[in-house]
Design an enzyme around this catalytic site. Structure first.
Site, PDB file in Angstrom:
ATOM      1  CD  GLN A 191       2.897  -2.684  -8.278  1.00 49.47           C
ATOM      2  OE1 GLN A 191       3.111  -2.599  -9.718  1.00 49.47           O
ATOM      3  NE2 GLN A 191       2.479  -1.758  -7.553  1.00 49.47           N
TER       4      GLN A 191
ATOM      5  CG  HIS B 153       1.792  -2.068  -0.630  1.00 48.76           C
ATOM      6  ND1 HIS B 153       0.922  -1.580   0.056  1.00 48.76           N
ATOM      7  CD2 HIS B 153       2.218  -1.038  -1.582  1.00 48.76           C
ATOM      8  CE1 HIS B 153       0.458  -0.395  -0.182  1.00 48.76           C
ATOM      9  NE2 HIS B 153       1.031  -0.082  -1.197  1.00 48.76           N
TER      10      HIS B 153
ATOM     11  CB  CYS C  36       3.279   1.687   0.705  1.00 47.76           C
ATOM     12  SG  CYS C  36       2.295   3.054   0.721  1.00 47.76           S
TER      13      CYS C  36
ATOM     14  CG  ASP D  29      -0.595  -7.363  -2.686  1.00 45.48           C
ATOM     15  OD1 ASP D  29      -1.096  -7.067  -3.845  1.00 45.48           O
ATOM     16  OD2 ASP D  29      -0.075  -6.669  -2.164  1.00 45.48           O
TER      17      ASP D  29
ATOM     18  CE  LYS E 114      -1.164  -0.594  -7.171  1.00 43.92           C
ATOM     19  NZ  LYS E 114      -0.393   0.509  -6.968  1.00 43.92           N
TER      20      LYS E 114
HETATM   21  N1  7TS Z   1      -0.067  -4.288  -2.861  1.00 42.82           N
HETATM   22  C1  7TS Z   1       0.963  -3.704  -3.673  1.00 42.82           C
HETATM   23  C2  7TS Z   1       2.085  -4.533  -4.167  1.00 42.82           C
HETATM   24  C3  7TS Z   1       1.059  -2.450  -4.250  1.00 42.82           C
HETATM   25  O1  7TS Z   1       1.875  -2.155  -5.189  1.00 42.82           O
HETATM   26  C4  7TS Z   1       0.000  -1.511  -3.828  1.00 42.82           C
HETATM   27  C5  7TS Z   1      -0.149  -0.306  -4.062  1.00 42.82           C
HETATM   28  C6  7TS Z   1      -1.128  -2.145  -2.982  1.00 42.82           C
HETATM   29  C7  7TS Z   1      -1.192  -3.363  -2.381  1.00 42.82           C
HETATM   30  C8  7TS Z   1      -2.221  -1.399  -2.587  1.00 42.82           C
HETATM   31  O2  7TS Z   1      -3.100  -0.929  -3.716  1.00 42.82           O
HETATM   32  P1  7TS Z   1      -4.558  -0.221  -3.470  1.00 42.82           P
HETATM   33  O3  7TS Z   1      -4.992  -0.131  -4.967  1.00 42.82           O
HETATM   34  O4  7TS Z   1      -5.453  -0.726  -2.774  1.00 42.82           O
HETATM   35  O5  7TS Z   1      -3.765   0.973  -3.054  1.00 42.82           O
HETATM   36  N2  7TS Z   1       1.148   0.293  -4.571  1.00 42.82           N
HETATM   37  C9  7TS Z   1       1.403   1.556  -4.798  1.00 42.82           C
HETATM   38  C10 7TS Z   1       2.648   1.914  -5.252  1.00 42.82           C
HETATM   39  O6  7TS Z   1       3.724   1.080  -5.412  1.00 42.82           O
HETATM   40  N3  7TS Z   1       2.680   3.345  -5.050  1.00 42.82           N
HETATM   41  O7  7TS Z   1       1.779   3.890  -5.171  1.00 42.82           O
HETATM   42  C11 7TS Z   1       0.876   2.647  -4.774  1.00 42.82           C
END
Ligand code: 7TS
Length: 405
Positions: A196, A116, A358, A193, A219
């Site tokens: 997920q 990501h 992303c 990271d 999430k």
């Molecule tokens: N890393 C991964 C693997 C992610 O899926 C996401 C968000 C982030 C980092 C960033 O997370 P945040 O909470 O700081 O925004 N992923 C997604 C997605 O898959 N669709 O919308 C956001």
């Protein structure tokens, strides 16, 4: 309708909604909303500051939330869990607070082609700013991180290796322990990271071997605006703070300041107590189901979805087999653009994600500009898979013969 849907007010109120975008953000169970309301109605004050009982109660709830979330992610030393706004902020914290002091000209930072942008761009920018080499590890033909290539790519100048636990675009689960060993073999830090992973698997930070681990509360049934960075105590203590202000100081003189202990050193300003309380309630909710049951439920739906989708002519699923991925299915349908597909599905109450997720470097490696992505969670059921398949069939009819195969 699955019984668990009833735990989620938004889903219970909208029976025709097929929410298949949980990888972007999950829906929130009533118990999480209730816990936050309870905090604001009974214990709200600015923690750590007031000498009165209400403020002490707010402090205690914040402390208890940290202990609860730390237990969920498997870190025994709860002070090594820094609350952040989410994964993005957690990874940027490491890049900003650890990076410049530890990465110099000629050093290397290695990431994978699966990341990501939140686990790609901060390291790319750190490398650019410090004159370091930014290296992207390739993927195998079945879209796993190529561990042999990783072993070849790291070397004595590698300072940091960053990788995801689970890919948001494909659901691929990475071999975190091996990746951490490869990083440590050359004396580099391992940054993972977990955005997920924490919502879907039992993570157990203390047994993973990584130095830093980042995740997002929204999430995993928790509220938006809270997440965490877990680090090893020695590494966190050796780092300088990256934001300055209230709560993070020990003493402030006119000419210099000293820093508070962990975790406060990295939590400048008024903390997000209400969302921390909500996140702790989300941990209770998920633990009551059991993380093994959560993953098994998702993988069952992914298996069903991939079997049913395989019967649709012109549909291509990306990523590993169902038993090697979390609850994510990424696909394309002939020459229907994923955005057009998502628009048709939306008319049927089916919410999917379409785009590069992303993860533009990954999309380039897959040879596509975008995919459609359906992602499942604890409240998803077979009815959601039925609706997804039915709606894709309808889109194919709408877009005519060109879309048929
Ligand atoms: N890393 C991964 C693997 C992610 O899926 C996401 C968000 C982030 C980092 C960033 O997370 P945040 O909470 O700081 O925004 N992923 C997604 C997605 O898959 N669709 O919308 C956001």
């Amino acid at each position: 309708m699955s019984a668990r849907r009833q735990d989620f007010p938004l889903l219970a109120a909208t029976p025709g909604l097929h929410y298949l975008d949980s990888a972007a953000t999950s829906q929130k169970p009533r118990v999480v909303l209730d816990a936050m309301r309870d905090y604001y109605e009974r214990d709200n004050a600015n923690p750590h500051r007031g000498a009165y009982d209400l403020s002490a109660r707010a402090t205690e709830r914040y402390h208890a939330a940290r202990e609860r979330v730390a237990r969920f992610v498997g870190v025994a030393d709860a002070d090594c869990l820094i609350f952040t706004r989410g994964t993005t902020e957690a990874l940027n914290l490491v890049a900003t607070a650890w990076g410049p002091a530890n990465v110099g000209p000629g050093d290397e930072i290695v990431v994978t082609g699966l990341e990501h942008h939140a686990n790609f761009v901060p390291w790319q920018q750190l490398a650019l700013a410090r004159g370091a080499r930014f290296v992207v590890c390739p993927l195998t033909a079945d879209h796993h991180v190529d561990l042999d290539a990783m072993r070849r790519l790291v070397g004595p100048r590698t300072r940091l290796v960053a990788f995801s636990h689970v890919s948001n675009a494909l659901g691929t689960m990475n071999d975190v322990r091996t990746l951490a060993e490869i990083a440590h073999g050359v004396g580099a830090l391992a940054v993972c990271d977990g955005a997920q992973a924490v919502p879907h698997l039992r993570v157990g930070f203390d047994g993973l071997g990584v130095d830093f681990y980042a995740f997002s509360g929204h999430k995993m049934c928790g509220p938006m605006g809270i997440g965490g960075l877990i680090g090893r105590r020695a590494t966190l203590e050796a780092m300088s703070p990256y934001q300055f202000g209230g709560d993070m100081i020990e003493f402030v003189r006119d000419d210099h300041s000293t820093w508070n202990v962990l975790p406060h050193k990295f939590e400048a300003g008024t903390p997000n107590v209400g969302d921390a309380v909500g996140l702790a309630a989300a941990c209770d909710y998920l633990d009551a189901i059991g993380m093994d049951a959560v993953l098994a439920h998702e993988q069952g739906l992914v298996r069903l979805a991939t079997e049913r989708l395989a019967g649709i002519e012109g549909l291509r699923v990306y990523g590993p087999p169902a038993n090697q991925r979390s609850g994510v299915v990424s696909f394309t349908v002939s020459d229907i653009h994923p955005h057009d597909l998502a628009t048709v599905l939306d008319q049927d109450g089916v919410c999917i994600r379409a785009g590069h997720h992303c993860a533009q470097p990954l999309m380039r490696r897959l040879g596509v500009s975008a995919t459609a992505r359906a992602s499942f969670y604890v409240y998803s059921d077979e009815g959601d898979v039925d609706a997804l398949v039915r709606s894709i069939e309808r889109a194919k009819v709408l877009f005519g013969p060109a879309a048929v195969g």
